[in-house]
Write a protein that holds these residues in place. Structure first.
Motif, PDB file in Angstrom:
ATOM      1  N   LEU A 157      41.230  46.310  50.029  1.00  0.00           N
ATOM      2  CA  LEU A 157      40.233  46.238  48.817  1.00  0.00           C
ATOM      3  C   LEU A 157      40.593  44.519  47.807  1.00  0.00           C
ATOM      4  O   LEU A 157      39.739  44.659  46.925  1.00  0.00           O
ATOM      5  N   GLY A 158      41.126  44.310  48.174  1.00  0.00           N
ATOM      6  CA  GLY A 158      41.906  42.590  47.491  1.00  0.00           C
ATOM      7  C   GLY A 158      41.824  41.661  48.114  1.00  0.00           C
ATOM      8  O   GLY A 158      41.648  40.101  47.804  1.00  0.00           O
ATOM      9  N   ASN A 159      40.997  41.360  49.513  1.00  0.00           N
ATOM     10  CA  ASN A 159      41.273  40.689  50.136  1.00  0.00           C
ATOM     11  C   ASN A 159      42.181  39.678  49.770  1.00  0.00           C
ATOM     12  O   ASN A 159      42.524  38.349  50.109  1.00  0.00           O
ATOM     13  N   GLY A 160      43.523  40.195  50.072  1.00  0.00           N
ATOM     14  CA  GLY A 160      44.977  39.273  49.757  1.00  0.00           C
ATOM     15  C   GLY A 160      45.431  39.109  48.959  1.00  0.00           C
ATOM     16  O   GLY A 160      46.410  38.872  49.183  1.00  0.00           O
ATOM     17  N   PHE A 161      44.944  39.847  47.867  1.00  0.00           N
ATOM     18  CA  PHE A 161      45.647  39.195  46.680  1.00  0.00           C
ATOM     19  C   PHE A 161      45.987  41.295  46.141  1.00  0.00           C
ATOM     20  O   PHE A 161      45.620  42.207  46.700  1.00  0.00           O
ATOM     21  N   ALA A 162      46.732  40.989  46.005  1.00  0.00           N
ATOM     22  CA  ALA A 162      47.932  41.900  45.118  1.00  0.00           C
ATOM     23  C   ALA A 162      47.058  43.551  43.791  1.00  0.00           C
ATOM     24  O   ALA A 162      47.298  43.357  43.068  1.00  0.00           O
ATOM     25  N   VAL A 163      46.860  44.533  44.660  1.00  0.00           N
ATOM     26  CA  VAL A 163      45.908  45.506  44.432  1.00  0.00           C
ATOM     27  C   VAL A 163      45.465  46.930  45.335  1.00  0.00           C
ATOM     28  O   VAL A 163      45.780  46.264  46.465  1.00  0.00           O
ATOM     29  N   SER A 164      46.354  47.526  44.783  1.00  0.00           N
ATOM     30  CA  SER A 164      45.583  48.965  45.638  1.00  0.00           C
ATOM     31  C   SER A 164      45.492  49.697  44.302  1.00  0.00           C
ATOM     32  O   SER A 164      45.309  49.854  43.008  1.00  0.00           O
ATOM     33  N   ALA A 165      44.868  50.846  44.326  1.00  0.00           N
ATOM     34  CA  ALA A 165      44.302  52.340  43.317  1.00  0.00           C
ATOM     35  C   ALA A 165      44.623  53.651  44.558  1.00  0.00           C
ATOM     36  O   ALA A 165      44.988  54.167  45.276  1.00  0.00           O
ATOM     37  N   LEU A 166      45.106  54.617  43.435  1.00  0.00           N
ATOM     38  CA  LEU A 166      45.237  55.654  43.114  1.00  0.00           C
ATOM     39  C   LEU A 166      43.770  56.188  42.932  1.00  0.00           C
ATOM     40  O   LEU A 166      43.477  56.586  41.488  1.00  0.00           O
TER      41      LEU A 166
END
Length: 444
Positions: free
Chosen positions: A266-275
């Motif tokens: 989702l972030g291509n290495g950047f810190a992000v997740s999703a519910l």
């Protein structure tokens, strides 16, 4: 060890840096899967930088990299569209006392990409998202137990999952008793579990697919079981999200979970997740209802503007450039090449490529065709010596045909050594140290 097999990779600076890491950081890394115990002894490179599908270690060696960022960097390092989106936000501020307009735009972009979801909440890592899903399921159903798929390796750093692993130290037995397991692909066994604990299981949580495709009708069968037994169906799409399709495995297979979690690519290495998930469930963690409040997700850095900008750029790139199709094409070329190389060296039954083309892993089997950490060590040593950093064969879209061809050549060289070890019925002379170790084990 025979002299023709002793082309060695020397990493003096990495060795010193690893000692510094262990002196200050438990485990020497911030993720157990990146630990130096996962690599042959004295051959754990410490990375300086990366670009595209290549990384350089602090000793100056360049590698073709697979499994980048534990599958998170699926577009390759420093992808220009992602970097530019992040750079724009860095000059505008990253975190405020109120929501930024970027949060609106990122939610709209995500829900347009994953139309099976009705609401979304962002966080920084996958564990936060999966644990929030479990908490929400328990709140919505009033039930205590979590049923997870026993055949899938990782769901969360939190107690409800880690208590089921060999690394369960520090987790109360009473917590462990609330997690039960079901086998992947076996609807009858899952129904038996639901019947054994009537009105106790809050959710079924699983990866919808891994190194094997779901059996025909399996996911739809789980959907029916969850509905019939009144529990919440959760898809962990940390890996399948984007790599299976832009809308995840749920978009590919056409089975809609109640809740799903995304991260990694989702972030291509950047810190992000999703519910993400159904509005009636997700809204229980909100303000516009009259029931008990659920502490769903509340993260100080969950809506950093540059990470959300990265996620939007990733989704746009996947859709506009057909990234999922490219990942599959690259993976198919790599899998075919590796299988041919292994067969050509007489180890086709021992070096085994598995999984969907966009998410390839490999098994290293001994003379009895059993999984072997010793043979994995031998194989990894030869790959590293050839400039291939590959704890898996998970591709990024930054790879090109020349990278794949070079990788196959290195695999062929590794397989030639593998054959000699099999003929000797003892890989020890080719290890030059202790074998690599499994991540989940009781003793350090």
């Amino acid at each position: 060890m025979p002299t023709e097999d002793t082309q060695e990779l020397l990493l003096p600076r990495s060795r010193k840096a690893n000692e510094r890491l262990h002196a200050m950081i438990p485990g020497g890394a911030h993720t157990y899967a990146k630990g130096d115990d996962q690599y042959p002894e004295n051959l754990a490179p410490v990375i300086s930088h990366g670009r595209g599908a290549h990384v350089w270690d602090i000793d100056g060696n360049r590698y073709i990299e697979y499994g980048s960022g534990l599958r998170s960097v699926s577009l390759g390092h420093t992808h220009p569209r992602v970097v530019e989106a992040v750079r724009r936000e860095l000059d505008r501020g990253s975190n405020f006392v109120r929501p930024s307009i970027v949060e609106v735009e990122a939610a709209e972009r995500f829900l347009a990409t994953v139309p099976t979801a009705e609401m979304v909440k962002f966080a920084k890592n996958g564990s936060d998202a999966t644990t929030a899903a479990v908490r929400l399921a328990r709140a919505a159903t009033g039930r205590p137990r979590v049923a997870l798929c026993a055949d899938h390796p990782f769901f969360s750093v939190d107690d409800w999952f880690i208590g089921t692993t060999p690394m369960s130290a520090g987790i109360p037995a009473a917590t462990n008793e609330l997690t039960v397991a079901f086998p992947y692909g076996d609807l009858a066994a899952t129904e038996e579990l639901l019947t054994r604990y009537p009105d106790e299981i809050a959710c079924l949580i699983l990866e919808p697919a891994t190194h094997t495709e779901p059996p025909p009708g399996y996911l739809a069968g789980l959907r029916e079981l969850a509905d019939r037994h009144g529990c919440v169906l959760i898809f962990d799409e940390m890996i399948t999200g984007f790599r299976w399709s832009e809308a995840g495995a749920q978009g590919l297979y056409g089975v809609v979970p109640d809740l799903s979690t995304f991260g990694k690519a989702l972030g291509n290495g950047f810190a992000v997740s999703a519910l993400a998930g159904r509005r009636d469930l997700m809204e229980q963690g909100g303000l516009r209802h009259s029931g008990d409040r659920v502490f769903l997700l509340s993260t100080t850095h969950g809506a950093e503007t540059h990470s959300l900008a990265a996620a939007m750029a990733v989704q746009t790139t996947y859709v506009e450039e057909g990234i999922t199709a490219r990942l599959h094409a690259l993976g198919e070329r790599l899998a075919a090449g590796v299988r041919d190389a292994a067969a050509g060296m007489g180890v086709g039954d021992h070096v085994v490529v598995q999984g969907r083309a966009s998410n390839l892993v490999f098994a290293t089997l001994d003379e009895n065709r059993q999984p072997s950490q010793q043979y994995r060590t031998l194989f990894l040593r030869r790959l590293l010596a050839g400039g291939v950093l590959a704890p898996s064969f998970v591709v990024s879209s930054a790879l090109d045909d020349a990278d794949i061809d070079r990788t196959v050549d290195v695999v062929a060289q590794a397989c030639a050594v593998y054959r000699k070890a099999l003929d000797a019925a003892d890989p020890t002379p080719w290890l030059a140290g202790r074998p690599v170790k499994p991540v989940f084990r009781r003793l350090a």
